[in-house]
Write a protein that holds these residues in place. Structure first.
Motif: not given
Length: 252
Positions: A158-162
């Motif tokens: 799962l790709r995510y950005s903070k």
């Protein structure tokens, strides 16, 4: 029954007038007068689905086969090759896209995330996004939220950005199945957007404003379409066959 009969039922389930202005839901291929000996439902029209369909049938899909205006009907290219085969087999195709997102699919996707277990509750919806509030008094880290979503959706990655490390008591989640990266325009600092097809620069812009993205793959967020619509049609005494479309991506 003919296509017009089924279209009328679909229009009561999820009115086509609810679709976005840029969408092309409704009858994509065929005519309303065509008979439909069998009804099929699939997320997408592809060759494997098309080969499975019997002649003189109706296929209901989520994604429109004809999305942008066609300048030519070049039968060696997509989607003209699929359209030609449908006409040959006397298959009509109806798309239920953003109208069904609004009435059914987006909420079903949000429910599948089990956000209530983390203390989020539905507040409202705006521009095809469902907006959830953190009703707890404690912060929820973005890492824990992403891990939770990866687990409940049974994703390998799962790709995510903070944009921020955590979501506090006033933070919101903006949830849209499929793709709606533009919803970062609605969000505020410390909010998080859960959708698909996030581009690099979408993430850069959002992060600079303290907004996070969780990039749930497009197919995985909408693969429940066929099952959801089939159950809804059963309530109207319409039986349909679910045909699985295939994710165009492979992962290693």
């Amino acid at each position: 029954m003919n296509v017009a009969d089924i279209y009328a039922i679909l229009n009561t389930i999820s009115p086509f007038t609810l679709q976005a202005t840029w969408d092309n839901s409704g009858l994509n291929i065929g005519s309303f007068a065509m008979p439909c000996k069998q009804i099929y439902i699939s997320l997408e029209l592809d060759w494997q689905v098309l080969d499975f369909l019997s002649e003189s049938s109706l296929l209901i899909v989520h994604h429109p086969v004809i999305f942008k205006p066609l300048k030519t009907l070049h039968l060696d290219t997509y989607p003209s090759n699929l359209i030609a085969k449908c006409l040959q087999k006397k298959i009509a195709v109806i798309a239920m896209h953003t109208n069904f997102d609004t009435t059914h699919l987006n909420q079903a996707f949000a429910d599948s995330l089990r956000l209530d277990k983390l203390g989020f509750t539905l507040e409202s919806n705006k521009e095809f996004s469902l907006i959830y509030n953190n009703t707890t008094t404690h912060n929820i880290t973005l890492d824990s939220l992403a891990t939770h979503i990866k687990h409940v959706l049974n994703l390998d990655t799962l790709r995510y950005s903070k944009g921020a490390d955590s979501l506090g008591g006033h933070s919101k989640l903006f949830i849209t199945c499929g793709s709606n990266a533009e919803s970062h325009c609605l969000a505020s600092r410390n909010d998080c957007i859960i959708t698909g097809d996030i581009k690099y620069h979408d993430a850069m812009i959002a992060n600079s404003n303290g907004i996070s993205f969780i990039d749930v793959p497009h197919f995985e967020s909408e693969r429940i379409f066929a099952t959801l619509l089939a159950k809804t049609l059963q309530k109207n005494n319409i039986q349909a066959i679910i045909t699985d479309s295939h994710n165009p991506f492979c992962y290693i």
